[in-house]
Scaffold this active site. Structure first.
Site, short mmCIF file in Angstrom:
data_model
loop_
_atom_site.label_atom_id
_atom_site.label_comp_id
_atom_site.label_asym_id
_atom_site.label_seq_id
_atom_site.Cartn_x
_atom_site.Cartn_y
_atom_site.Cartn_z
N LYS A 189 0.81 -1.23 0.00
CA LYS A 189 0.00 0.00 0.00
C LYS A 189 0.84 1.27 0.00
O LYS A 189 0.42 2.29 -0.53
CB LYS A 189 -0.95 -0.01 1.19
N ARG B 132 -6.39 0.73 17.63
CA ARG B 132 -6.87 0.84 16.26
C ARG B 132 -7.87 -0.29 16.08
O ARG B 132 -8.83 -0.37 16.84
CB ARG B 132 -5.69 0.79 15.28
C1 LIG Z 1 0.20 -0.86 6.71
C2 LIG Z 1 0.05 -2.07 7.53
C3 LIG Z 1 1.17 -2.89 7.74
C4 LIG Z 1 2.52 -2.63 7.20
O1 LIG Z 1 3.07 -1.44 7.62
P1 LIG Z 1 4.36 -0.89 6.90
O2 LIG Z 1 4.64 0.35 7.67
O3 LIG Z 1 3.98 -0.64 5.48
O4 LIG Z 1 5.42 -1.89 7.05
C5 LIG Z 1 0.97 -4.02 8.49
N1 LIG Z 1 -0.23 -4.34 9.00
C6 LIG Z 1 -1.32 -3.57 8.81
C7 LIG Z 1 -2.62 -3.98 9.40
C8 LIG Z 1 -1.22 -2.40 8.08
O5 LIG Z 1 -2.30 -1.65 7.88
#
Ligand SMILES: *Cc1c(COP(=O)(O)O)cnc(C)c1O
Length: 362
Positions: free
Chosen positions: A38, A133
């Site tokens: 993402k 969260r």
């Molecule tokens: C974005 C996200 C990650 C990964 O985070 P990074 O900072 O891109 O490594 C992992 N778990 C969830 C639920 C996320 O939303």
């Protein structure tokens, strides 16, 4: 399409090598790494680099990005890492093999959608351990949900449990915190009478547990994006040695469109800028400044740009321009020269989305 600059250069080999370096370290502790796309808008080439580097799954919070990875031919299980929308359960089941969940109503709808599509959809139940969260707060309710899925929802497979830390609550993934996840997983296991496949211990920040070698034994899955693409926080903020990773897999290049000697302190009555913000300025006399043709509209925050020429200082930016102090540079920059930056993770989502920034794979 207009070629040239500004451009963002994405080194897929570095991303693959970074993935492999992290996968190898994690595998010593029995931990699988899933690659999160993402942060780079789900560029499918990056999904492929993760897969080639040994990621066991591809993850995104956006179904569109997962769909694109599949269409590109990335042959890995796909995980939706944001709780599915009730209005998108059909697409979730169609596009993703796994999803993270925290609402029984959504899981029931996923079950029906999976039934209609003749599929079994895998879910990982999120436990909120204080980051506040997503996830179940009440672990009895979590166990009830697990029992229902296991015994009553034919088209849903309960793959495991997971946690998110270091986001809203900025809670650290300490060994104790991750042990709480294992404890919650074992409560669920006691309730359903079998072991879970996945205990997913967080994102990039949880890598510090691997580096310290104290990740609780049953954690066997991490979801990593930032630390693969642009390792920063673990090293710079927490002092971990991440020298096995390339920090410059993604670079921004932009062209000088003005270069002049100017005062460093604004001349006139100083108020707020065009975004309503106050700035402070240091009067350093007349200095050489370059304007480059890239701005906040493309990358959002100039603090996320790290000039490759260490003698360049980023002074500020507006939507269209970035202002650089080049007084101390050994190079005698001219109009038309290209300035190069390593970029932090937070800005990549903007750079890779801007229609004005060319994407080049190297
Ligand atoms: C974005 C996200 C990650 C990964 O985070 P990074 O900072 O891109 O490594 C992992 N778990 C969830 C639920 C996320 O939303």
């Amino acid at each position: 399409m207009i070629l040239g600059y500004p451009r963002v250069e994405i080194n897929l080999k570095y991303i693959e090598e970074n993935t492999r370096a992290i996968v190898e370290r994690c595998s010593k502790y029995g931990v699988n790494v899933s690659g999160v796309i993402k942060g780079v808008n789900g560029i499918p080439q990056v999904s492929k680099a993760y897969a080639d580097g040994g990621a066991d799954m591809i993850c995104s919070s956006r179904l569109e990005q997962i769909e694109e990875a599949r269409a590109y031919g990335v042959d890995k299980p796909m995980m939706l890492i944001r709780i599915p929308m009730l209005t998108k359960v059909e697409e979730t089941v169609r596009v993703a093999d796994y999803s993270l969940n925290s609402e029984m109503e959504v899981i029931e709808a996923l079950n029906e959608a999976a039934g209609r599509q003749g599929k079994v959809h895998n879910v990982v139940l999120m436990v909120d351990l204080g980051d506040l969260r997503e996830g179940w707060w009440d672990q009895d309710e979590l166990c009830d949900a697990a029992w229902r899925i296991e015994n009553e929802l034919e088209n849903i497979y309960l793959a495991g449990v997971g946690v998110n830390v270091g986001c809203y609550g900025a809670v650290m993934p300490t060994a104790e915190k991750l042990q709480e996840l294992v404890d919650a997983a074992e409560k669920v296991e006691a309730r359903i009478g079998r072991r879970l496949d996945i205990i997913s211990g967080g994102g990039s920040s949880s890598l510090m547990r691997i580096w310290d070698g104290d990740i609780p034994e049953r954690i066997n899955h991490l979801r990593i994006g930032g630390e693969i693409v642009a390792a920063f926080t673990n090293e710079v903020v927490y002092g971990y040695d991440m020298s096995c990773l390339h920090k410059d897999a993604i670079r921004l290049k932009a062209e000088i469109i003005e270069i002049k000697d100017k005062p460093t302190y604004p001349v006139g009555t100083i108020a707020r800028d065009d975004l309503g913000k106050y700035h402070t300025y240091e009067d350093r006399g007349i200095r050489r400044r370059a304007l480059i043709a890239v701005g906040r509209l493309d990358y959002h925050d100039p603090e996320d740009l790290i000039p490759v020429d260490k003698n360049i200082q980023v002074l500020g930016a507006n939507g269209d321009y970035t202002i650089l102090d080049v007084e101390d540079c050994d190079i005698d920059y001219k109009v038309g020269d290209i300035i190069e930056f390593v970029v932090r993770y937070g800005t990549m989502v903007y750079l890779t989305k801007s229609r004005n920034v060319k994407e080049v794979f190297i």
